[in-house]
Design a protein around this motif. Sequence first.
Motif, short mmCIF file in Angstrom:
data_model
loop_
_atom_site.label_atom_id
_atom_site.label_comp_id
_atom_site.label_asym_id
_atom_site.label_seq_id
_atom_site.Cartn_x
_atom_site.Cartn_y
_atom_site.Cartn_z
N ILE A 101 -41.74 99.97 34.41
CA ILE A 101 -40.69 99.96 35.43
C ILE A 101 -41.09 98.92 36.45
O ILE A 101 -42.25 98.85 36.87
CB ILE A 101 -40.50 101.36 36.07
CG1 ILE A 101 -39.28 101.35 36.99
CG2 ILE A 101 -41.75 101.82 36.80
CD1 ILE A 101 -38.85 102.77 37.40
N GLU A 102 -40.13 98.06 36.79
CA GLU A 102 -40.43 96.91 37.66
C GLU A 102 -39.46 96.86 38.82
O GLU A 102 -38.25 96.98 38.64
CB GLU A 102 -40.31 95.63 36.84
CG GLU A 102 -40.52 94.37 37.68
CD GLU A 102 -40.22 93.09 36.90
OE1 GLU A 102 -39.44 93.14 35.94
OE2 GLU A 102 -40.78 92.05 37.28
N CYS A 103 -39.98 96.66 40.00
CA CYS A 103 -39.11 96.49 41.17
C CYS A 103 -38.54 95.08 41.12
O CYS A 103 -39.31 94.11 41.06
CB CYS A 103 -39.87 96.72 42.47
SG CYS A 103 -38.85 96.38 43.93
N TYR A 139 -37.62 99.06 32.53
CA TYR A 139 -36.66 99.59 33.51
C TYR A 139 -36.69 98.67 34.72
O TYR A 139 -37.75 98.40 35.26
CB TYR A 139 -37.06 101.00 33.92
CG TYR A 139 -37.12 101.98 32.79
CD1 TYR A 139 -35.95 102.56 32.30
CD2 TYR A 139 -38.32 102.32 32.20
CE1 TYR A 139 -35.99 103.47 31.26
CE2 TYR A 139 -38.37 103.23 31.16
CZ TYR A 139 -37.20 103.80 30.69
OH TYR A 139 -37.25 104.69 29.65
N LEU A 140 -35.53 98.21 35.10
CA LEU A 140 -35.45 97.42 36.35
C LEU A 140 -35.07 98.37 37.46
O LEU A 140 -34.21 99.23 37.29
CB LEU A 140 -34.42 96.31 36.20
CG LEU A 140 -34.75 95.31 35.08
CD1 LEU A 140 -33.70 94.20 35.02
CD2 LEU A 140 -36.13 94.70 35.31
N ALA A 141 -35.70 98.20 38.60
CA ALA A 141 -35.50 99.16 39.68
C ALA A 141 -35.81 98.52 41.02
O ALA A 141 -36.18 97.36 41.11
CB ALA A 141 -36.40 100.37 39.46
N MET B 130 -39.00 104.73 42.39
CA MET B 130 -38.06 103.60 42.42
C MET B 130 -36.64 104.05 42.06
O MET B 130 -36.45 105.04 41.36
CB MET B 130 -38.51 102.51 41.44
CG MET B 130 -39.92 101.99 41.69
SD MET B 130 -40.23 100.41 40.85
CE MET B 130 -42.02 100.42 40.68
N THR B 131 -35.67 103.29 42.54
CA THR B 131 -34.28 103.54 42.21
C THR B 131 -33.90 102.69 41.00
O THR B 131 -33.99 101.47 41.03
CB THR B 131 -33.36 103.14 43.38
OG1 THR B 131 -33.76 103.87 44.54
CG2 THR B 131 -31.90 103.42 43.05
N LEU B 133 -32.01 100.59 38.22
CA LEU B 133 -30.85 99.72 38.14
C LEU B 133 -30.35 99.63 36.70
O LEU B 133 -29.20 99.86 36.41
CB LEU B 133 -31.19 98.32 38.64
CG LEU B 133 -31.64 98.25 40.10
CD1 LEU B 133 -32.06 96.84 40.45
CD2 LEU B 133 -30.51 98.72 41.00
N GLU B 134 -31.25 99.27 35.80
CA GLU B 134 -30.88 99.22 34.39
C GLU B 134 -32.13 99.19 33.53
O GLU B 134 -33.24 98.99 34.03
CB GLU B 134 -30.01 97.99 34.09
CG GLU B 134 -30.76 96.69 34.10
CD GLU B 134 -29.92 95.53 33.55
OE1 GLU B 134 -29.28 94.86 34.36
OE2 GLU B 134 -29.91 95.32 32.33
N ALA B 135 -31.93 99.41 32.26
CA ALA B 135 -33.04 99.35 31.31
C ALA B 135 -32.83 98.16 30.39
O ALA B 135 -31.75 97.95 29.87
CB ALA B 135 -33.09 100.63 30.48
#
Lengths: 156, 156
Positions: A101-103, A139-141, B130-131, B133-135
């Motif tokens: 998961i990446e900010c 995962y983008l976050a 984290m929030t 956004l997408e995967a």
Amino acid sequence: MTPEPASSTDYWSTRLREQGLRVTHQRLAALEVIDHHPHSSAEEIYRLLKRAQRVPTVTLQTVHGIVNDLTAIGLLRRIDLPGKDSAARYETRVGDNHHHIECVRCGRVEDVDCARGEAPCLLPSDTHGMTLLEAQVTYLAVCHECELTLRKETHA
Amino acid sequence: MTPEPASSTDYWSTRLREQGLRVTHQRLAALEVIDHHPHSSAEEIYRLLKRAQRVPTVTLQTVHGIVNDLTAIGLLRRIDLPGKDSAARYETRVGDNHHHIECVRCGRVEDVDCARGEAPCLLPSDTHGMTLLEAQVTYLAVCHECELTLRKETHA
DNA sequence: ACCATTATTTTTAGTAATTCAAAATAACTG
DNA sequence: CAGTTATTTTGAATTACTAAAAATAATGGT
């Protein structure tokens, strides 16, 4: 991290020899650095090796060679996060096909276990006749800190 | 592909104007090419545009600019497949966060709908605060043709 | 339809990540 | 400990992409 019998040096030495690779201190130091700094790029590994005189003479090209070789024999896993500024990153946690998961703002990266125990992402709706090997999932976050920062920036 | 009222040119023109971008034939041609050749890289789009004199004068830099702009306004989706030879690829199927399956041998890429209806991959085991956004999910695989080829190669 | 304005494209260079090849060095083998 | 050969170092090239200034062309107003 990784199980380490006796010393981590012994552990990595054994793994390298198992694969018929020579045990160089460049490789050992790289493995230790990556083990302690997961998700590092070749450039970052290179800097960590030079810092504190760990391996003062090492070159960036050597680091590239090392991560390629160690990835090929399964001691490292290469992860390619999406985005244009994307340098490949490496980690010692191999074989469990975990995700990341990446900010999207600060670039912070954390490990994420497979969402549902097994390997749920290895069950796509249609394989198009292909044999599945693994799923690369990122995962983008937005991380909490960045969310607060963004809130301030929006107010201003 | 994409719904196309009247002509696809009209469709894309409308979408561009909606976003306040000028309708150039470079952009229109790029959109058509990408629509008909999903998962193309900037280089591939560039070659397709020059081929058959579609847009003989276009340059690779322009293509990069176009895909960046169109991705920014949501007309294109950028996908970053893992691997060292990874140039970014683009597609017109946007907004549904679908995934991709890629043959690790021949590089063939196909679309894959989300594994379980909704967006199951948007439920990781731990978000680290984290929030989401997408995967970005890519399935690595070996396609049927390559499996046959590999079998032959192994026999030899 | 024509002209002005200004976004886009083109042209020309430059950067970052990575690879390649030859020479120098250092692990392993006997 | 010496020889063999993998690995590292050195030096240069490649690929994907970005940057900036000049040339071109799309849109808005007349």
